[in-house]
Scaffold this motif. Sequence first.
Motif, PDB file in Angstrom:
ATOM      1  N   LEU A 249       0.823  -1.206   0.000  1.00 12.65           N
ATOM      2  CA  LEU A 249       0.000   0.000   0.000  1.00 12.65           C
ATOM      3  C   LEU A 249       0.864   1.266   0.000  1.00 12.65           C
ATOM      4  O   LEU A 249       0.472   2.283  -0.581  1.00 12.65           O
ATOM      5  CB  LEU A 249      -0.995  -0.012   1.168  1.00 12.65           C
ATOM      6  N   ARG A 258      -4.329   6.812  -6.637  1.00 14.14           N
ATOM      7  CA  ARG A 258      -5.613   7.016  -5.973  1.00 14.14           C
ATOM      8  C   ARG A 258      -6.578   5.864  -6.250  1.00 14.14           C
ATOM      9  O   ARG A 258      -7.216   5.334  -5.330  1.00 14.14           O
ATOM     10  CB  ARG A 258      -6.175   8.326  -6.548  1.00 14.14           C
ATOM     11  N   ILE A 262      -8.227   3.179  -3.601  1.00 13.18           N
ATOM     12  CA  ILE A 262      -9.694   3.059  -3.472  1.00 13.18           C
ATOM     13  C   ILE A 262     -10.110   1.611  -3.720  1.00 13.18           C
ATOM     14  O   ILE A 262     -10.977   1.076  -3.014  1.00 13.18           O
ATOM     15  CB  ILE A 262     -10.405   4.042  -4.433  1.00 13.18           C
ATOM     16  N   PHE A 265      -9.446  -0.439  -0.664  1.00 22.35           N
ATOM     17  CA  PHE A 265     -10.468  -0.120   0.341  1.00 22.35           C
ATOM     18  C   PHE A 265     -11.762  -0.853   0.005  1.00 22.35           C
ATOM     19  O   PHE A 265     -12.326  -1.574   0.841  1.00 22.35           O
ATOM     20  CB  PHE A 265     -10.692   1.399   0.336  1.00 22.35           C
ATOM     21  N   GLN A 269     -14.073  -3.859   2.066  1.00 23.76           N
ATOM     22  CA  GLN A 269     -15.087  -3.182   2.859  1.00 23.76           C
ATOM     23  C   GLN A 269     -16.090  -4.168   3.448  1.00 23.76           C
ATOM     24  O   GLN A 269     -16.455  -4.070   4.627  1.00 23.76           O
ATOM     25  CB  GLN A 269     -15.801  -2.180   1.942  1.00 23.76           C
ATOM     26  N   GLN A 273     -18.074  -5.368   7.402  1.00 20.12           N
ATOM     27  CA  GLN A 273     -19.501  -5.072   7.553  1.00 20.12           C
ATOM     28  C   GLN A 273     -20.316  -6.324   7.779  1.00 20.12           C
ATOM     29  O   GLN A 273     -21.516  -6.339   7.553  1.00 20.12           O
ATOM     30  CB  GLN A 273     -20.001  -4.286   6.335  1.00 20.12           C
TER      31      GLN A 273
ATOM     32  N   GLU B  74      -9.647  17.780  -2.275  1.00 18.66           N
ATOM     33  CA  GLU B  74      -9.039  18.129  -3.569  1.00 18.66           C
ATOM     34  C   GLU B  74      -9.816  19.222  -4.305  1.00 18.66           C
ATOM     35  O   GLU B  74      -9.274  19.854  -5.216  1.00 18.66           O
ATOM     36  CB  GLU B  74      -8.897  16.881  -4.449  1.00 18.66           C
ATOM     37  N   PHE B 180      -3.492   5.553   6.965  1.00 18.95           N
ATOM     38  CA  PHE B 180      -2.713   4.615   6.150  1.00 18.95           C
ATOM     39  C   PHE B 180      -2.510   3.285   6.876  1.00 18.95           C
ATOM     40  O   PHE B 180      -2.751   2.212   6.310  1.00 18.95           O
ATOM     41  CB  PHE B 180      -1.352   5.199   5.773  1.00 18.95           C
ATOM     42  N   LEU B 183      -5.891   1.450   7.187  1.00 14.66           N
ATOM     43  CA  LEU B 183      -6.329   0.881   5.911  1.00 14.66           C
ATOM     44  C   LEU B 183      -5.526  -0.387   5.620  1.00 14.66           C
ATOM     45  O   LEU B 183      -6.087  -1.437   5.281  1.00 14.66           O
ATOM     46  CB  LEU B 183      -6.144   1.916   4.786  1.00 14.66           C
ATOM     47  N   LEU B 217     -13.928   2.966  10.038  1.00 13.93           N
ATOM     48  CA  LEU B 217     -13.156   3.425   8.870  1.00 13.93           C
ATOM     49  C   LEU B 217     -13.725   2.853   7.579  1.00 13.93           C
ATOM     50  O   LEU B 217     -13.952   3.580   6.600  1.00 13.93           O
ATOM     51  CB  LEU B 217     -11.689   3.007   9.020  1.00 13.93           C
ATOM     52  N   PHE B 218     -13.968   1.537   7.585  1.00 16.28           N
ATOM     53  CA  PHE B 218     -14.405   0.892   6.344  1.00 16.28           C
ATOM     54  C   PHE B 218     -15.888   1.143   6.041  1.00 16.28           C
ATOM     55  O   PHE B 218     -16.383   0.705   5.019  1.00 16.28           O
ATOM     56  CB  PHE B 218     -14.077  -0.604   6.369  1.00 16.28           C
ATOM     57  N   LYS B 219     -16.589   1.836   6.934  1.00 15.50           N
ATOM     58  CA  LYS B 219     -17.966   2.261   6.642  1.00 15.50           C
ATOM     59  C   LYS B 219     -17.982   3.581   5.885  1.00 15.50           C
ATOM     60  O   LYS B 219     -18.978   3.952   5.283  1.00 15.50           O
ATOM     61  CB  LYS B 219     -18.731   2.434   7.957  1.00 15.50           C
ATOM     62  N   GLN B 220     -16.857   4.294   5.953  1.00 15.44           N
ATOM     63  CA  GLN B 220     -16.813   5.601   5.310  1.00 15.44           C
ATOM     64  C   GLN B 220     -16.685   5.462   3.802  1.00 15.44           C
ATOM     65  O   GLN B 220     -16.435   4.403   3.262  1.00 15.44           O
ATOM     66  CB  GLN B 220     -15.615   6.395   5.841  1.00 15.44           C
ATOM     67  N   ASN B 221     -16.832   6.620   3.170  1.00 15.97           N
ATOM     68  CA  ASN B 221     -16.589   6.709   1.748  1.00 15.97           C
ATOM     69  C   ASN B 221     -15.081   6.512   1.497  1.00 15.97           C
ATOM     70  O   ASN B 221     -14.259   7.200   2.107  1.00 15.97           O
ATOM     71  CB  ASN B 221     -17.026   8.109   1.292  1.00 15.97           C
ATOM     72  N   PRO B 222     -14.712   5.579   0.603  1.00 16.92           N
ATOM     73  CA  PRO B 222     -13.283   5.348   0.355  1.00 16.92           C
ATOM     74  C   PRO B 222     -12.546   6.610  -0.086  1.00 16.92           C
ATOM     75  O   PRO B 222     -11.373   6.795   0.238  1.00 16.92           O
ATOM     76  CB  PRO B 222     -13.269   4.298  -0.767  1.00 16.92           C
ATOM     77  N   ASN B 223     -13.231   7.488  -0.820  1.00 17.17           N
ATOM     78  CA  ASN B 223     -12.602   8.729  -1.275  1.00 17.17           C
ATOM     79  C   ASN B 223     -12.084   9.562  -0.110  1.00 17.17           C
ATOM     80  O   ASN B 223     -11.023  10.175  -0.194  1.00 17.17           O
ATOM     81  CB  ASN B 223     -13.605   9.584  -2.065  1.00 17.17           C
ATOM     82  N   CYS B 225     -11.101   8.572   2.882  1.00 19.93           N
ATOM     83  CA  CYS B 225      -9.891   7.960   3.447  1.00 19.93           C
ATOM     84  C   CYS B 225      -8.688   8.205   2.539  1.00 19.93           C
ATOM     85  O   CYS B 225      -7.614   8.622   2.997  1.00 19.93           O
ATOM     86  CB  CYS B 225     -10.135   6.464   3.644  1.00 19.93           C
ATOM     87  N   VAL B 226      -8.864   7.984   1.254  1.00 16.67           N
ATOM     88  CA  VAL B 226      -7.742   8.116   0.314  1.00 16.67           C
ATOM     89  C   VAL B 226      -7.352   9.593   0.152  1.00 16.67           C
ATOM     90  O   VAL B 226      -6.159   9.922   0.058  1.00 16.67           O
ATOM     91  CB  VAL B 226      -8.086   7.435  -1.034  1.00 16.67           C
ATOM     92  N   ASP B 227      -8.342  10.493   0.164  1.00 25.37           N
ATOM     93  CA  ASP B 227      -8.036  11.937   0.149  1.00 25.37           C
ATOM     94  C   ASP B 227      -7.133  12.313   1.307  1.00 25.37           C
ATOM     95  O   ASP B 227      -6.170  13.071   1.148  1.00 25.37           O
ATOM     96  CB  ASP B 227      -9.326  12.750   0.298  1.00 25.37           C
ATOM     97  N   ILE B 229      -5.127  10.431   3.007  1.00 25.79           N
ATOM     98  CA  ILE B 229      -3.789   9.840   2.854  1.00 25.79           C
ATOM     99  C   ILE B 229      -2.942  10.617   1.844  1.00 25.79           C
ATOM    100  O   ILE B 229      -1.765  10.905   2.081  1.00 25.79           O
ATOM    101  CB  ILE B 229      -3.915   8.352   2.433  1.00 25.79           C
ATOM    102  N   LEU B 230      -3.558  10.977   0.717  1.00 24.39           N
ATOM    103  CA  LEU B 230      -2.776  11.557  -0.393  1.00 24.39           C
ATOM    104  C   LEU B 230      -2.758  13.092  -0.419  1.00 24.39           C
ATOM    105  O   LEU B 230      -2.161  13.675  -1.332  1.00 24.39           O
ATOM    106  CB  LEU B 230      -3.343  11.058  -1.737  1.00 24.39           C
TER     107      LEU B 230
END
Lengths: 298, 298
Positions: A249, A258, A262, A265, A269, A273, B74, B180, B183, B217-223, B225-227, B229-230
Motif C-alpha cells: 500500500l 488514488r 480506493i 479499500f 469493505q 460489515q 481536492e 494509512f 487501511l 473506517l471501512f464504513k466511510q466513503n473510500p474517497n 480515506c484516500v483523500d 492519505i494523499l
Amino acid sequence: MSIQSSIDVEFTSVNNVKSRQITIIGGRGRMGQLFAQKLLAIGHKVNVLGNQDWDFAEQLLSQAELVIVSVPIEHTVDVIKRAAKYLSPTTALCDITSIKTQPTQAMLTHHQGPVMGLHPMFGPSVQSFSGQKIVVCPGRHDESFQWLLDFLQNQGGELITCTPEEHDQMMVFVQATQHFYRLSLGVFLAEANIDLERSLLMSSPSYRQEIEILKRLFKQNPNLCVDIILATEERCQVINDLAETYQRLAQLVARKDREGLIKEFEEHQAFFQQEDNSLLPATYTFTENKDTGFNRFH
Amino acid sequence: MSIQSSIDVEFTSVNNVKSRQITIIGGRGRMGQLFAQKLLAIGHKVNVLGNQDWDFAEQLLSQAELVIVSVPIEHTVDVIKRAAKYLSPTTALCDITSIKTQPTQAMLTHHQGPVMGLHPMFGPSVQSFSGQKIVVCPGRHDESFQWLLDFLQNQGGELITCTPEEHDQMMVFVQATQHFYRLSLGVFLAEANIDLERSLLMSSPSYRQEIEILKRLFKQNPNLCVDIILATEERCQVINDLAETYQRLAQLVARKDREGLIKEFEEHQAFFQQEDNSLLPATYTFTENKDTGFNRFH
C-alpha cells in the motif's frame, strides 16, 4: 517465599470459601502477583516459587492443590517439565502463558493429574477481572478446576473455551501482529519526535485511543512484548505478511495511485460489515458453560 | 436547495439566538448535513449549495452572513475561488476541510472579508459535538466568527487554536499515517480472512478497540480515506517513512533478532513516558512494583 494472608480466617468465614493451598511459579512477576493478590483476598493460601526458590520446590509444590505457572513464554515448557516431578498426582496444574499448544501439551505429557491451559486476555495493571476475558483450554480432569473457573467468573471474568490450537491460531492475529504493528508505530512516532501532548490536544478520539494503548505497551517489560512477537514460527511468518501489505500500500501512496488505494479499500469493505453483535460485551455470558470441554465447540 | 427550518421562529425565541443566514457549500455531503442540522436546530436559516446549484450561486452566496465550505479536500481551493466572487465583503467565509494551509490561504487571497479555517476532529456519524475537538485557524476578522465559535462551544465542542501550518504538520501524524496504517491493517486482516466474530470473543480490550475503529473506517466513503492519505506531498513522504519502519522491524522479526527488537523498544520507551496524566483511565494504575517485572525470574 510465602506471602500468606494474615487475614485468611476472616476472609474464609466471610466468603464461605474452602481455603486451598496454591503455589504460583513465577509469582513475583506482575501477572503472578495479580493472581496471588486476588486468590489471597478470598482466603486461599498462596505460596510463590521464584527463580531462586527451586531448592524449596519439593516443599512448595508437593502439597499444593493448585499450581499456576506464570513465567515468560520461552521458559514455560522447561518450567513445566522441571515442576512436574514434584507434583502429587492430584495436584491441578495450569499455566497462564499467552501461547497454549506447547504448554498444554507439556503439562499433559509430564503431569498425570488435572491439567488446564489459561490465557488471561489482559495485563497486570488491571484493578479487577471484571469484564476481562480469559481463554480456557481444557486438558484433563476439568472438574478439578471448577472452583478456579467459578472464582474467575465471580470476579467478573468472562471465560471463553477453545482448543489450544484454535487459541494459538487466533492469537497470531489478536496478539502477535497487534504487538508488532504497535511497537513499529511507537518507534516511528518516537523517531519522528512529534510533540505528543500537542498532538493529543488536536486529535481525533481514535488517535487518542491509539496513543493510550502505545503508552501502556511501552510501560511494559520489553521482553514481554518481544516474546509475544517471536513466540512461534507462524507468528514471524504472518508478521512478514503484514509488513508486505504495508509495503504494497505504501507503494500505491508513493505513486499517488488514488484508484489503486480506493480499490484496496472497496475490495475489503464487506469484510468489516459482517453482521456482528460481538462488540457489545453485555450480550455474552458463559455462565452456563460450567462443563466446558473440547466438544462444546467442535 | 433550501432546507430552512419551518420552526425557526420558535427556536429563535426559545434560544434567544439571532437567526443568521448561512450557506453551506457541499451541504449535501455528510459533514455538511451534520452542520446544517445543528445550525438549523438552534434557529438559523441554512441554505445548501450543491454541485448542481452553481446557477443559483449569486442568490445563495451574496446574502449569506456565513458561508461554510464543506467539500472534498481536492476540490476545496477551487470551490473557494469560485465562490469568493459572489460574496459580499462582510460575509464570513470558513471551510471545514482536513487540511488548512492552502484553503486558508485561498480564502485570504480571494475573499476580502472575514476568514477562518476550521477542522472538526470527528466524522459525520457523531450524534453531537459534545467532547469533540475542533481546530481553529484564525485568518482575518476573527470577531465575525465569535457567534459560530460560541455555538460550537455551547454544543460541547472543544476549540484548539493554531496556525494552518502547525495544524497541517500535526495532521500528517494524527490523521494521514493513522489512516494509512489502519487501511493497511484492515486489508491485511481481510485478506487473512480471520473469523472476526470469534477473534473478538477471544480478544484483549485493545484489539476490540482497534476492530471497532476499523469497522468505522471501512464504513466511510473510500474517497475520504484516500483523500486524507494523499492530500499533501509531505503526507506521502511520511507514510513512506512509516512503511520503512515496519519493514525494518519486520526484518528483525524474520531474523528472530530478539536483542534488536528489545533495543528498538527500550530506545523509544522514554518517549511514551512523558508526564501526562490525562491519558490514564481510572481502571489503570502504574504506581506499584515497577521493580517486579518478569525479569525478576531470570
